[in-house]
Design an enzyme around this catalytic site. Structure first.
Site, PDB file in Angstrom:
ATOM      1  N   TRP A  54       4.199  -1.361  -3.565  1.00  0.00           N
ATOM      2  CA  TRP A  54       4.701  -0.154  -4.241  1.00  0.00           C
ATOM      3  C   TRP A  54       4.136   1.095  -3.544  1.00  0.00           C
ATOM      4  O   TRP A  54       4.816   2.107  -3.424  1.00  0.00           O
ATOM      5  CB  TRP A  54       4.271  -0.167  -5.718  1.00  0.00           C
ATOM      6  CG  TRP A  54       4.774   1.030  -6.481  1.00  0.00           C
ATOM      7  CD1 TRP A  54       5.963   1.121  -7.148  1.00  0.00           C
ATOM      8  CD2 TRP A  54       4.126   2.298  -6.642  1.00  0.00           C
ATOM      9  NE1 TRP A  54       6.095   2.366  -7.695  1.00  0.00           N
ATOM     10  CE2 TRP A  54       4.985   3.104  -7.410  1.00  0.00           C
ATOM     11  CE3 TRP A  54       2.921   2.824  -6.216  1.00  0.00           C
ATOM     12  CZ2 TRP A  54       4.663   4.419  -7.766  1.00  0.00           C
ATOM     13  CZ3 TRP A  54       2.603   4.124  -6.558  1.00  0.00           C
ATOM     14  CH2 TRP A  54       3.457   4.904  -7.325  1.00  0.00           C
ATOM     15  N   HIS A  55       2.906   0.986  -3.074  1.00  0.00           N
ATOM     16  CA  HIS A  55       2.274   2.156  -2.452  1.00  0.00           C
ATOM     17  C   HIS A  55       2.829   2.464  -1.075  1.00  0.00           C
ATOM     18  O   HIS A  55       2.676   3.578  -0.586  1.00  0.00           O
ATOM     19  CB  HIS A  55       0.754   1.962  -2.373  1.00  0.00           C
ATOM     20  CG  HIS A  55       0.076   2.224  -3.680  1.00  0.00           C
ATOM     21  ND1 HIS A  55      -0.029   1.261  -4.649  1.00  0.00           N
ATOM     22  CD2 HIS A  55      -0.491   3.345  -4.186  1.00  0.00           C
ATOM     23  CE1 HIS A  55      -0.647   1.781  -5.699  1.00  0.00           C
ATOM     24  NE2 HIS A  55      -0.938   3.036  -5.452  1.00  0.00           N
ATOM     25  N   GLY A  56       3.443   1.508  -0.448  1.00  0.00           N
ATOM     26  CA  GLY A  56       4.011   1.811   0.863  1.00  0.00           C
ATOM     27  C   GLY A  56       4.559   0.586   1.540  1.00  0.00           C
ATOM     28  O   GLY A  56       4.106  -0.547   1.295  1.00  0.00           O
ATOM     29  N   PHE A  82       4.869   7.845  -1.619  1.00  0.00           N
ATOM     30  CA  PHE A  82       4.998   6.671  -2.486  1.00  0.00           C
ATOM     31  C   PHE A  82       6.177   6.811  -3.447  1.00  0.00           C
ATOM     32  O   PHE A  82       6.446   5.971  -4.214  1.00  0.00           O
ATOM     33  CB  PHE A  82       3.700   6.435  -3.253  1.00  0.00           C
ATOM     34  CG  PHE A  82       2.521   6.408  -2.333  1.00  0.00           C
ATOM     35  CD1 PHE A  82       2.570   5.680  -1.165  1.00  0.00           C
ATOM     36  CD2 PHE A  82       1.401   7.151  -2.603  1.00  0.00           C
ATOM     37  CE1 PHE A  82       1.510   5.682  -0.284  1.00  0.00           C
ATOM     38  CE2 PHE A  82       0.335   7.149  -1.725  1.00  0.00           C
ATOM     39  CZ  PHE A  82       0.386   6.410  -0.571  1.00  0.00           C
ATOM     40  N   THR A 134       1.777  -4.319  -6.253  1.00  0.00           N
ATOM     41  CA  THR A 134       1.113  -3.012  -6.378  1.00  0.00           C
ATOM     42  C   THR A 134       0.873  -2.428  -4.988  1.00  0.00           C
ATOM     43  O   THR A 134       1.105  -1.243  -4.755  1.00  0.00           O
ATOM     44  CB  THR A 134      -0.237  -3.157  -7.131  1.00  0.00           C
ATOM     45  OG1 THR A 134       0.027  -3.773  -8.385  1.00  0.00           O
ATOM     46  CG2 THR A 134      -0.911  -1.811  -7.346  1.00  0.00           C
TER      47      THR A 134
END
Lengths: 462, 159
Positions: A318-320, A462, A315
């Site tokens: 996934w954001h960066g 993102f 997670t």
């Protein structure tokens, strides 16, 4: 192009709507697909080729899975690997090379590195494509044989660049047949205006305070550091929730029902609850396609802990593509483990639970938003008074200039306005008042967009 | 089985081709510093009497707030309003590029309007002004030979 831009509001969307409603039902998907491609290529004229490839790949894999039933698993693995490779290469190659170089550099070795621009929305449309392939493999729905409908699912502009991550099964029927009515258009417009106001009137305004204070990260007093964290806390919520709300509103206008993505997350009384209310479509995706396939909680405690940490590290990633996002993900993974195995045995009073959650989420956003670990440590140490004064003239200035916005944001992050709106809808006069109010809000948003250059969108990367 | 494998190979080859195509289009360097731009500009400007503008002049002459962008380097004449030579390079985020492009187009249009009819040489310079975008950069050039300046910018940005 973003929804909160004059080009979208005054040019792109009116033309799209006009054509969409003028053409017969059978041509609506073609119009929507065409405009979705224009929407994407507005900002990404080059990377549209990658999105078109993603459409072709997943469409063909879907057809093959349907035709060659004995090779379903093989085709699924192939499709998933190629999707993940594309995401991995364009999003994480730079990060991986940089991290490797920092280790190999000590031995005098360096891997050649080049900057690769992140194709906008790749995380969102890849996750949608993956959910299609996996759910098709699980036989949750029949294969989509119409390439226009399939391409529309991947590219539909309301949810293309910032979600919510729409799972195919939730809009499968609407891709074929959907109800488009004046009532839905009206309802969708109201939701869209609410989202636009969250973005333009709240996120952008409080974002100015957040940016200015962040620039002073090295010299913040305790109060200024908390103000900076609070300003970002509200900015990211109204920015992202505003965009999701606009997407949901646009969906209604076009006849689609997208899932809710935020449910007043800042009212949560535990971190677990916060993640049930924040970016709900992403949480659902990870639960369905990573956590449960890994065994979820129906495994030994050690494996359960492993599953939670894997999901939260992913997670974060996934954001960066940066270490602070990995740490941010693990931070939440550890907090969730703490709540699951320790805190669940203690019955915290709700106000204490809310305070504890809010402080931990605030700290999480500092980790999330910092450009590097040293800036993160500067802000965190200032927040907890390590070597900083409690109050200074900067704090006073920002309290005076940003205090009202903070209070307004705090009110708007609760269901109070929704409750008021529902009360007013019971009266004819109330409906009239609300109608006028929404027109005023829309006009205000456009006015702010005309006079103010500051219109960032945090979730773009993102 | 054979058919599936063949289709998969074709898909992989197609992806390889697309990636080759995408990677051969160069993205600008994102770490260009103000000093580098200043050095580049000093080497190309010749005897044109324009100087480095501070935030106040950028605001008043262009209507752009430098604090809202990652990097703004602007050269213009501080004293002579008849002197239309300009050089501007801004690095910003994707969302601001469109607005900046409009602001700069409007800036040139306003200047043209002001000089049309009497300032023949200024009009000629403004008519060949270049506004060019490279990734997150946007550049404005008003010069005798704007393409020469632009080449220097491209070299600096490595595009």
């Amino acid at each position: 192009m973003i929804f909160s831009s004059l080009t979208f509001l005054l040019l792109f969307f009116p033309i799209t709507l006009l054509l969409y409603f003028l053409v017969p039902n059978r041509a609506k998907n073609i119009v929507l697909l065409l405009f979705s491609l224009i929407f994407y290529s507005w900002g990404e004229p080059v990377y549209i080729i990658l999105m078109l490839y993603s459409i072709l790949l997943n469409y063909v894999c879907g057809l093959m899975m349907d035709k060659y039933s004995d090779m379903r698993k093989h085709i699924l693995i192939f499709g998933v690997c190629i999707n993940l490779f594309m995401l991995g290469f364009f999003k994480y190659a730079g990060f991986l090379t940089e991290s490797l170089n920092s280790v190999l550099g000590t031995f005098g070795i360096s891997i050649p590195q080049r900057d690769i621009a992140l194709p906008i929305g790749i995380s969102f449309y890849t996750f949608q494509a993956l959910s299609y392939l996996i759910d098709l493999y699980r036989e949750k729905f029949p294969v989509q044989k119409n390439i226009i409908n399939f391409a529309l699912y991947i590219t539909m502009f309301p949810q293309l660049i910032a979600g919510p991550i729409v799972r195919y099964e939730s809009i499968e029927k609407e891709l074929k047949h959907r109800i488009i009515s004046l009532e839905k258009v009206g309802y969708g417009s109201l939701i869209f205006i609410e989202g636009l106001a969250m973005k333009v009137l709240l996120a952008n305004q409080i974002g100015l305070v957040a940016d200015e204070l962040r620039a002073l990260a090295g010299s913040l007093s305790v109060t200024s550091a908390w103000l900076s964290a609070l300003a970002y806390f509200f900015q990211i919520y109204f920015d992202f929730a505003g965009y999701s709300t606009m997407a949901i509103g646009l969906g209604h206008i076009l006849g689609f029902t997208f899932c809710k993505n935020f449910d007043y997350p800042y009212l949560s009384t535990s971190v677990t609850e916060f993640w049930r209310r924040w970016h709900m479509s992403l949480g659902t995706w990870f639960r369905e396609y990573v956590y449960i396939p890994l065994g979820g909680n129906r495994v030994s405690t050690i494996k359960h802990i492993r599953n939670i940490l894997i999901v939260w590290m992913l997670t974060g990633l996934w954001h960066g593509a940066a270490w602070n996002f990995v740490l941010w993900g693990l931070y939440y993974g550890l907090l969730l483990l703490f709540e699951k195995f320790i805190l669940s045995k203690i019955n915290l009073p709700k106000p204490i639970g809310w305070l504890y959650t809010t402080i931990l989420v605030l700290i999480g956003w500092v980790l999330f938003s910092s450009e590097n670990l040293s800036q993160c440590m500067q802000i965190l140490s200032a927040m907890f008074g390590i070597g900083n004064v409690l109050f200074d003239t900067t704090s006073l200035y920002y309290l005076m200039t940003g205090g009202f916005m903070l209070i307004l944001c705090a009110i708007c992050s609760t269901p109070l306005l929704k409750w008021l709106k529902e009360k007013l809808l019971h009266f004819a006069l109330g409906k009239l008042f609300l109608g006028c109010l929404y027109v005023v809000i829309l006009a205000l948003c456009i006015l702010f967009l005309v006079v103010q250059n500051y219109n960032p969108f945090l979730y773009f990367r993102f | 089985m054979k058919k599936v494998i063949s289709i998969e190979i074709a898909l992989v080859l197609l992806l390889a081709g697309i990636m080759f195509l995408l990677l051969s289009t160069k993205e600008p360097r994102m770490d260009v510093t103000v000093e580098e731009v200043q050095n580049t500009f000093s080497s190309i400007k010749g005897d044109i009497a324009i100087d480095y503008a501070d935030a106040l002049r950028i605001r008043s002459q262009l209507g752009i707030n430098p604090a809202e962008h990652d990097m703004v380097v602007y050269y213009s004449s501080a004293v002579d309003a008849m002197y239309v030579y300009e050089f501007l390079l801004i690095r910003t985020d994707e969302n601001s590029i469109d607005a900046l492009q409009s602001t700069l187009e409007e800036h040139i249009a306003t200047r043209l309007e002001a000089f049309r009819g009497y300032g023949e040489s200024q009009t000629a310079l403004l008519e060949k002004a270049i506004i060019k975008q490279y990734g997150n950069y946007i550049c404005l050039i008003v010069a005798d030979e704007p393409s020469t300046w632009l080449e220097a910018v491209k070299e600096l940005l490595e595009v």
